[in-house]
Design a protein around this motif. Structure first.
Motif, PDB file in Angstrom:
ATOM      1  N   LEU A   1       0.844  -1.206   0.000  1.00  0.00           N
ATOM      2  CA  LEU A   1       0.000   0.000   0.000  1.00  0.00           C
ATOM      3  C   LEU A   1       0.876   1.251   0.000  1.00  0.00           C
ATOM      4  O   LEU A   1       0.692   2.170   0.799  1.00  0.00           O
ATOM      5  CB  LEU A   1      -0.940   0.000   1.216  1.00  0.00           C
ATOM      6  CG  LEU A   1      -1.942  -1.161   1.284  1.00  0.00           C
ATOM      7  CD1 LEU A   1      -2.736  -1.107   2.579  1.00  0.00           C
ATOM      8  CD2 LEU A   1      -2.881  -1.149   0.085  1.00  0.00           C
TER       9      LEU A   1
ATOM     10  N   ALA B   1      -1.588   1.946  -2.702  1.00  0.00           N
ATOM     11  CA  ALA B   1      -2.711   2.532  -1.965  1.00  0.00           C
ATOM     12  C   ALA B   1      -3.779   3.089  -2.900  1.00  0.00           C
ATOM     13  O   ALA B   1      -4.971   2.778  -2.744  1.00  0.00           O
ATOM     14  CB  ALA B   1      -2.211   3.608  -1.001  1.00  0.00           C
TER      15      ALA B   1
ATOM     16  N   ALA C   1      -5.666   0.160  -4.577  1.00  0.00           N
ATOM     17  CA  ALA C   1      -6.643  -0.467  -3.687  1.00  0.00           C
ATOM     18  C   ALA C   1      -7.883   0.405  -3.535  1.00  0.00           C
ATOM     19  O   ALA C   1      -9.021  -0.082  -3.597  1.00  0.00           O
ATOM     20  CB  ALA C   1      -6.000  -0.731  -2.322  1.00  0.00           C
ATOM     21  N   THR C   2      -7.663   1.705  -3.365  1.00  0.00           N
ATOM     22  CA  THR C   2      -8.799   2.624  -3.207  1.00  0.00           C
ATOM     23  C   THR C   2      -9.638   2.670  -4.473  1.00  0.00           C
ATOM     24  O   THR C   2     -10.884   2.645  -4.417  1.00  0.00           O
ATOM     25  CB  THR C   2      -8.287   4.035  -2.865  1.00  0.00           C
ATOM     26  OG1 THR C   2      -7.563   3.976  -1.636  1.00  0.00           O
ATOM     27  CG2 THR C   2      -9.443   5.018  -2.740  1.00  0.00           C
TER      28      THR C   2
ATOM     29  N   GLY D   1      -6.525  -4.815   2.020  1.00  0.00           N
ATOM     30  CA  GLY D   1      -5.203  -4.235   1.844  1.00  0.00           C
ATOM     31  C   GLY D   1      -4.245  -4.618   2.954  1.00  0.00           C
ATOM     32  O   GLY D   1      -4.610  -4.607   4.137  1.00  0.00           O
TER      33      GLY D   1
ATOM     34  N   THR E   1       0.153  -4.251   4.020  1.00  0.00           N
ATOM     35  CA  THR E   1       1.462  -3.709   3.679  1.00  0.00           C
ATOM     36  C   THR E   1       2.482  -4.134   4.723  1.00  0.00           C
ATOM     37  O   THR E   1       2.145  -4.280   5.905  1.00  0.00           O
ATOM     38  CB  THR E   1       1.412  -2.173   3.570  1.00  0.00           C
ATOM     39  OG1 THR E   1       2.696  -1.689   3.206  1.00  0.00           O
ATOM     40  CG2 THR E   1       0.992  -1.535   4.884  1.00  0.00           C
TER      41      THR E   1
ATOM     42  N   ALA F   1      -4.810   0.873   5.617  1.00  0.00           N
ATOM     43  CA  ALA F   1      -5.599   0.988   4.396  1.00  0.00           C
ATOM     44  C   ALA F   1      -6.522   2.192   4.507  1.00  0.00           C
ATOM     45  O   ALA F   1      -6.891   2.624   5.601  1.00  0.00           O
ATOM     46  CB  ALA F   1      -6.399  -0.282   4.180  1.00  0.00           C
TER      47      ALA F   1
ATOM     48  N   VAL G   1     -11.253   0.290   1.796  1.00  0.00           N
ATOM     49  CA  VAL G   1     -10.368  -0.873   1.727  1.00  0.00           C
ATOM     50  C   VAL G   1     -10.325  -1.534   3.098  1.00  0.00           C
ATOM     51  O   VAL G   1     -10.063  -0.888   4.113  1.00  0.00           O
ATOM     52  CB  VAL G   1      -8.948  -0.461   1.299  1.00  0.00           C
ATOM     53  CG1 VAL G   1      -8.016  -1.662   1.298  1.00  0.00           C
ATOM     54  CG2 VAL G   1      -8.982   0.193  -0.079  1.00  0.00           C
TER      55      VAL G   1
ATOM     56  N   PRO H   1      -8.736  -3.334   6.024  1.00  0.00           N
ATOM     57  CA  PRO H   1      -7.343  -3.526   6.451  1.00  0.00           C
ATOM     58  C   PRO H   1      -7.083  -4.963   6.880  1.00  0.00           C
ATOM     59  O   PRO H   1      -7.975  -5.654   7.361  1.00  0.00           O
ATOM     60  CB  PRO H   1      -7.209  -2.562   7.631  1.00  0.00           C
ATOM     61  CG  PRO H   1      -8.601  -2.453   8.182  1.00  0.00           C
ATOM     62  CD  PRO H   1      -9.537  -2.594   7.020  1.00  0.00           C
TER      63      PRO H   1
END
Length: 406
Positions: free
Chosen positions: A24, A29, A32-33, A44, A46, A52, A56, A58
């Protein structure tokens, strides 16, 4: 039926479309958004623990995140990161999940990943940054077998325009070539701005004109160009593509081609930090002005020597141990400085007013430098290549090689 519940068919299994994005960062990022905003169920994760955003979901654990996924989308910094993360989650991947890798890696790395993950791997590096993601304007180079490619195609088309390519290695290679042109544009902008500065033009006026040309996309990053600084000022937007990322890509390209790539070294040595936006490179001089002037002194003395044919100028330019080397009448010659100076009688050539000398390039590497020069003397043109060294507080030519063009 909402887009979140569109079905993905792989083999005999049909499931809701859940996408897990691993990575992300600056690109992951917004990807994903974007996908979440388009209606997919997006999870998401990372390595850094960066949260996130928006809709998204997390995930604190990568294995739990991929267990739910029909598509596992990677957006990581480099090949080793991809290998590390995929090794971490491999046993948690569902048998029918597609691994969709948008990361920029080397051709050999891409081919190895495709071989390891078999038919359900799609390699899809992207051209563009965060703002392009938000607008669905990425350009995507996608390689993969027909069935997994068809499964991920709606996802890729939500991000931009998809170009199908032959295989993972080709997709990776094309991405590096595209970024090479971007690196070249950054240095072209740097050179244009330096020339504008030398002409005393206001930076803003120069940028106004440059924005009308092929460098317009870079010139629009004015926040990084008007008041250059290695340290971001408050209010300066976040870098969309960093020097470190572009330097990594050019190092990959140099390794893949096994050919010299000067911009790779220049990016690696950029005065601004690796997290600065690539536009900042265009604001830094190729060589510190004071150092450049010092290196130019012996080169200008050499030019004076040819203009006056006074050997004293050559002795000022060269180290006493220097040699001047090249092919003369089909035979290789290597003249010590004294022999070279003996060829000049202190009387300018009769056609001196028509002769020209131009310094074409200077590159400095600490205490050594190289330079190139073009001399047009009557019917002959010479290319001179110099090796210079720093001696005390000044610079001298250690050796010169030349080529004579008839």
């Amino acid at each position: 039926m909402s887009q979140a519940w569109r079905c993905c068919t792989l083999g005999t299994m049909t499931t809701p479309h859940t996408i897990t994005v691993l990575g992300l960062g600056r690109l992951g990022a917004p990807i994903a958004t974007r996908l979440a905003d388009q209606g997919w169920h997006v999870i998401g994760w990372t390595r850094s623990g960066r949260p996130a955003a928006g809709s998204v979901e997390p995930a604190g654990d990568a294995n739990e995140a991929v267990q739910k996924a029909d598509i596992v989308l990677l957006c990581l910094f480099d090949g080793p990161a991809c290998e590390q993360v995929l090794d971490q989650v491999r046993d948690s991947l569902r048998p029918d999940a597609v691994v969709l890798n948008t990361s920029t890696v080397g051709p050999d790395e891409a081919a190895a990943l495709a071989a390891r993950f078999g038919p359900n791997y799609v390699h899809a590096p992207v051209l563009g940054s965060g703002p392009a993601v938000a607008n669905g304007a990425l350009r995507i180079l996608a390689a993969g077998n027909a069935e997994p490619f068809d499964a991920v195609r709606p996802v890729l088309e939500a991000l931009g325009t998809v170009r199908r390519v032959e295989d993972a290695a080709t997709a990776a290679a094309l991405k590096l070539v595209a970024n090479s042109s971007l690196a070249g544009a950054v240095f072209a902008l740097r050179d244009s701005l330096q020339q504008a500065d030398a002409l005393g033009l206001p930076r803003a006026a120069a940028l106004d004109i440059l924005e009308l040309g092929l460098l317009g996309g870079l010139v629009r990053k004015r926040d990084f160009l008007i008041e250059p600084s290695a340290t971001a000022k408050p209010g300066t937007p976040e870098a969309t593509f960093t020097i470190g990322a572009l330097a990594k890509d050019m190092a990959l390209l140099a390794d893949a081609t096994d050919k010299p790539l000067p911009i790779a070294a220049e990016l690696a040595d950029a005065p601004a930090g690796p997290e600065a936006d690539i536009a900042v490179v265009a604001t830094a001089p190729a060589v510190d002005d004071a150092v450049l002037e010092a290196v130019l002194e012996p080169l200008r003395a050499y030019i004076r020597g040819h203009a006056t044919r006074d050997p004293a100028h050559f002795r000022e330019a060269f180290l006493s141990s220097a040699h001047i080397e090249g092919i003369r009448d089909g035979v290789f010659v290597s003249w010590p400085l004294d022999e070279y100076c003996a060829m000049f009688d202190g009387q300018p050539a009769e056609d001196e007013s028509t002769r020209t000398r131009r310094i074409d390039s200077v590159r400095v590497h600490g205490s050594v430098a190289s330079a190139g020069m073009t001399l047009k003397h009557g019917p002959d043109t010479f290319t001179d290549i110099f090796l210079l060294v720093r001696v005390g507080d000044g610079w001298r030519i250690a050796n010169k090689a030349y080529h004579r063009h008839s």
